[in-house]
Design a protein around this motif. Structure first.
Motif, PDB file in Angstrom:
ATOM      1  N   MET A   1      -5.374 -12.825  -4.473  1.00 55.01           N
ATOM      2  CA  MET A   1      -5.966 -11.742  -3.701  1.00 55.01           C
ATOM      3  C   MET A   1      -4.867 -11.066  -2.903  1.00 55.01           C
ATOM      4  SD  MET A   1      -8.622 -11.817  -0.496  1.00 55.01           S
ATOM      5  CE  MET A   1      -7.526 -12.713   0.537  1.00 55.01           C
ATOM      6  N   GLY A   2      -4.957  -9.752  -2.826  1.00 54.02           N
ATOM      7  CA  GLY A   2      -4.015  -9.021  -2.021  1.00 54.02           C
ATOM      8  C   GLY A   2      -4.729  -8.109  -1.047  1.00 54.02           C
ATOM      9  N   LYS A   3      -4.240  -8.106   0.180  1.00 52.02           N
ATOM     10  CA  LYS A   3      -4.736  -7.132   1.150  1.00 52.02           C
ATOM     11  C   LYS A   3      -3.877  -5.900   0.996  1.00 52.02           C
ATOM     12  CE  LYS A   3      -7.233  -9.272   4.731  1.00 52.02           C
ATOM     13  NZ  LYS A   3      -8.608  -9.114   4.403  1.00 52.02           N
ATOM     14  N   GLU A   4      -4.504  -4.761   1.112  1.00 54.86           N
ATOM     15  CA  GLU A   4      -3.740  -3.531   1.040  1.00 54.86           C
ATOM     16  C   GLU A   4      -4.074  -2.672   2.242  1.00 54.86           C
ATOM     17  OE1 GLU A   4      -4.909  -1.413  -2.507  1.00 54.86           O
ATOM     18  OE2 GLU A   4      -6.835  -0.897  -1.667  1.00 54.86           O
ATOM     19  N   VAL A   5      -3.049  -2.055   2.809  1.00 57.91           N
ATOM     20  CA  VAL A   5      -3.250  -1.015   3.810  1.00 57.91           C
ATOM     21  C   VAL A   5      -3.080   0.269   3.035  1.00 57.91           C
ATOM     22  CG1 VAL A   5      -2.423   0.037   5.942  1.00 57.91           C
ATOM     23  CG2 VAL A   5      -2.371  -2.443   5.680  1.00 57.91           C
ATOM     24  N   GLU A   6      -4.166   1.009   2.889  1.00 58.60           N
ATOM     25  CA  GLU A   6      -4.140   2.206   2.054  1.00 58.60           C
ATOM     26  C   GLU A   6      -4.437   3.431   2.900  1.00 58.60           C
ATOM     27  OE1 GLU A   6      -5.978   2.418  -2.048  1.00 58.60           O
ATOM     28  OE2 GLU A   6      -7.354   3.687  -0.917  1.00 58.60           O
ATOM     29  N   ARG A   7      -3.571   4.419   2.765  1.00 59.45           N
ATOM     30  CA  ARG A   7      -3.799   5.707   3.424  1.00 59.45           C
ATOM     31  C   ARG A   7      -3.845   6.764   2.342  1.00 59.45           C
ATOM     32  NH1 ARG A   7       0.149   6.354   8.468  1.00 59.45           N
ATOM     33  NH2 ARG A   7      -1.318   8.037   8.940  1.00 59.45           N
ATOM     34  N   LYS A   8      -4.716   7.756   2.532  1.00 57.85           N
ATOM     35  CA  LYS A   8      -4.873   8.849   1.577  1.00 57.85           C
ATOM     36  C   LYS A   8      -4.654  10.173   2.294  1.00 57.85           C
ATOM     37  CE  LYS A   8      -8.326   6.832  -1.497  1.00 57.85           C
ATOM     38  NZ  LYS A   8      -7.945   7.166  -2.853  1.00 57.85           N
ATOM     39  N   PHE A   9      -4.021  11.081   1.568  1.00 56.49           N
ATOM     40  CA  PHE A   9      -3.716  12.405   2.104  1.00 56.49           C
ATOM     41  C   PHE A   9      -3.958  13.457   1.038  1.00 56.49           C
ATOM     42  CE2 PHE A   9      -0.998   9.273   4.038  1.00 56.49           C
ATOM     43  CZ  PHE A   9      -0.992   9.592   5.386  1.00 56.49           C
ATOM     44  N   LEU A  10      -4.429  14.609   1.448  1.00 56.08           N
ATOM     45  CA  LEU A  10      -4.366  15.755   0.564  1.00 56.08           C
ATOM     46  C   LEU A  10      -2.911  16.192   0.546  1.00 56.08           C
ATOM     47  CD1 LEU A  10      -7.568  17.705   1.681  1.00 56.08           C
ATOM     48  CD2 LEU A  10      -7.277  16.183  -0.281  1.00 56.08           C
ATOM     49  N   VAL A  11      -2.490  16.852  -0.507  1.00 56.17           N
ATOM     50  CA  VAL A  11      -1.094  17.266  -0.621  1.00 56.17           C
ATOM     51  C   VAL A  11      -1.014  18.754  -0.322  1.00 56.17           C
ATOM     52  CG1 VAL A  11       0.877  17.454  -2.176  1.00 56.17           C
ATOM     53  CG2 VAL A  11      -0.577  15.419  -2.236  1.00 56.17           C
ATOM     54  N   ALA A  12      -0.157  19.098   0.651  1.00 58.87           N
ATOM     55  CA  ALA A  12      -0.090  20.481   1.136  1.00 58.87           C
ATOM     56  C   ALA A  12       1.026  21.298   0.508  1.00 58.87           C
ATOM     57  CB  ALA A  12       0.093  20.473   2.658  1.00 58.87           C
ATOM     58  N   ASP A  13       2.025  20.628  -0.058  1.00 61.25           N
ATOM     59  CA  ASP A  13       3.227  21.332  -0.494  1.00 61.25           C
ATOM     60  C   ASP A  13       3.693  20.739  -1.822  1.00 61.25           C
ATOM     61  OD1 ASP A  13       6.082  21.917  -0.750  1.00 61.25           O
ATOM     62  OD2 ASP A  13       6.030  22.571   1.338  1.00 61.25           O
ATOM     63  N   PRO A  14       4.089  21.575  -2.777  1.00 66.33           N
ATOM     64  CA  PRO A  14       4.535  21.050  -4.075  1.00 66.33           C
ATOM     65  C   PRO A  14       5.940  20.437  -4.061  1.00 66.33           C
ATOM     66  CG  PRO A  14       4.659  23.435  -4.078  1.00 66.33           C
ATOM     67  CD  PRO A  14       4.028  23.041  -2.768  1.00 66.33           C
ATOM     68  N   ALA A  15       6.576  20.309  -2.910  1.00 66.79           N
ATOM     69  CA  ALA A  15       7.938  19.780  -2.830  1.00 66.79           C
ATOM     70  C   ALA A  15       8.050  18.373  -3.429  1.00 66.79           C
ATOM     71  CB  ALA A  15       8.416  19.764  -1.380  1.00 66.79           C
ATOM     72  N   TRP A  16       6.980  17.612  -3.463  1.00 64.35           N
ATOM     73  CA  TRP A  16       6.992  16.260  -4.020  1.00 64.35           C
ATOM     74  C   TRP A  16       7.362  16.254  -5.504  1.00 64.35           C
ATOM     75  CZ3 TRP A  16       3.756  15.096  -8.081  1.00 64.35           C
ATOM     76  CH2 TRP A  16       2.693  15.985  -8.308  1.00 64.35           C
ATOM     77  N   ARG A  17       7.055  17.350  -6.206  1.00 62.10           N
ATOM     78  CA  ARG A  17       7.260  17.391  -7.665  1.00 62.10           C
ATOM     79  C   ARG A  17       8.715  17.148  -8.061  1.00 62.10           C
ATOM     80  NH1 ARG A  17       2.988  18.659 -10.749  1.00 62.10           N
ATOM     81  NH2 ARG A  17       1.168  19.560  -9.752  1.00 62.10           N
ATOM     82  N   SER A  18       9.663  17.588  -7.253  1.00 60.49           N
ATOM     83  CA  SER A  18      11.076  17.393  -7.591  1.00 60.49           C
ATOM     84  C   SER A  18      11.528  15.948  -7.353  1.00 60.49           C
ATOM     85  CB  SER A  18      11.952  18.352  -6.783  1.00 60.49           C
ATOM     86  OG  SER A  18      11.878  18.037  -5.405  1.00 60.49           O
ATOM     87  N   LEU A  19      10.675  15.130  -6.754  1.00 56.81           N
ATOM     88  CA  LEU A  19      11.026  13.749  -6.419  1.00 56.81           C
ATOM     89  C   LEU A  19      10.359  12.723  -7.333  1.00 56.81           C
ATOM     90  CD1 LEU A  19      10.518  14.188  -2.573  1.00 56.81           C
ATOM     91  CD2 LEU A  19      12.679  14.316  -3.833  1.00 56.81           C
ATOM     92  N   VAL A  20       9.621  13.179  -8.344  1.00 59.97           N
ATOM     93  CA  VAL A  20       8.865  12.272  -9.213  1.00 59.97           C
ATOM     94  C   VAL A  20       9.811  11.370  -9.999  1.00 59.97           C
ATOM     95  CG1 VAL A  20       7.316  12.138 -11.216  1.00 59.97           C
ATOM     96  CG2 VAL A  20       6.881  13.801  -9.399  1.00 59.97           C
ATOM     97  N   GLU A  21       9.556  10.061  -9.925  1.00 55.30           N
ATOM     98  CA  GLU A  21      10.333   9.058 -10.664  1.00 55.30           C
ATOM     99  C   GLU A  21       9.667   8.684 -11.978  1.00 55.30           C
ATOM    100  OE1 GLU A  21      10.642   5.677  -8.092  1.00 55.30           O
ATOM    101  OE2 GLU A  21      11.956   6.707  -6.682  1.00 55.30           O
ATOM    102  N   ALA A  22       8.347   8.712 -12.009  1.00 57.38           N
ATOM    103  CA  ALA A  22       7.595   8.305 -13.199  1.00 57.38           C
ATOM    104  C   ALA A  22       6.189   8.871 -13.085  1.00 57.38           C
ATOM    105  CB  ALA A  22       7.538   6.784 -13.292  1.00 57.38           C
ATOM    106  N   HIS A  23       5.489   8.896 -14.230  1.00 58.63           N
ATOM    107  CA  HIS A  23       4.092   9.304 -14.191  1.00 58.63           C
ATOM    108  C   HIS A  23       3.298   8.494 -15.216  1.00 58.63           C
ATOM    109  CE1 HIS A  23       5.668  11.974 -17.342  1.00 58.63           C
ATOM    110  NE2 HIS A  23       4.474  11.852 -17.890  1.00 58.63           N
ATOM    111  N   ILE A  24       2.006   8.362 -14.935  1.00 56.61           N
ATOM    112  CA  ILE A  24       1.098   7.572 -15.769  1.00 56.61           C
ATOM    113  C   ILE A  24      -0.178   8.373 -15.954  1.00 56.61           C
ATOM    114  CG2 ILE A  24      -0.204   5.405 -15.949  1.00 56.61           C
ATOM    115  CD1 ILE A  24       1.756   4.372 -13.681  1.00 56.61           C
ATOM    116  N   ARG A  25      -0.639   8.488 -17.186  1.00 59.80           N
ATOM    117  CA  ARG A  25      -1.941   9.100 -17.456  1.00 59.80           C
ATOM    118  C   ARG A  25      -3.006   8.015 -17.276  1.00 59.80           C
ATOM    119  NH1 ARG A  25       0.151   9.626 -22.116  1.00 59.80           N
ATOM    120  NH2 ARG A  25      -1.738   8.976 -23.169  1.00 59.80           N
TER     121      ARG A  25
END
Length: 157
Positions: A1-25
């Motif tokens: 069993m694992g406890k997780e601290v999970e936070r969720k955010f809407l994304v306001a800016d596409p700047a994250w796209r240049s930082l993508v390391e991997a993606h999964i469908r």
């Protein structure tokens, strides 16, 4: 069993796209859901599958159990899905040593982009990246189970 601290955010800016390391469908669906507990099946990149049980009502912290299952069984279980099957692409993005999972939803949820941060400890706000928008942790309409079972949330950062 694992406890997780999970936070969720809407994304306001596409700047994250240049930082993508991997993606999964991802295709995921629920076979059971009620307040405080869900049973989910997730198929990743059409090649592997997992069964996940989540328990708890706290906004940021829940108990999670995850088990690999045969892909053929996951595909069979899809016949027992309640609600819609969620289709999304999950992008891995690192910021200050933390892994963010940025989910870009497809189908009827197109346009929704949510970033999740799961850590063993709570991350202070000043450590969060600038491309995050409004925090939606605790807003059940943005939980994946709600997205599968309910309506479509108004998408506004």
């Amino acid at each position: 069993m694992g406890k997780e601290v999970e936070r969720k955010f809407l994304v306001a800016d596409p700047a994250w796209r240049s930082l993508v390391e991997a993606h999964i469908r991802i295709s995921q669906f629920y076979v059971a859901a009620q307040p405080g507990r869900t049973v989910r099946v997730r198929i990743s990149d059409g090649g592997s599958a997992a069964l996940t049980l989540k328990f708890g009502n706290k906004a940021r912290e829940r108990d999670e159990f995850e088990y690999p299952i045969p892909l053929a069984e996951a595909e069979e279980l899809m016949a027992f899905a309640i609600g819609r099957v969620i289709e999304k692409t999950r992008h891995h993005v690192r910021h200050r040593g933390y892994l963010y999972e940025v989910d870009v939803f497809g189908g009827v949820l197109s346009g929704l982009v949510v970033a999740e941060l799961e850590t063993p400890e709570d991350v202070p706000d000043e450590m969060l990246p600038d491309w995050l928008g409004r925090e939606v942790t605790g807003e059940s309409r943005f939980y994946n189970a709600s997205l599968a079972l309910g309506g479509i949330p108004e998408i506004a950062a």
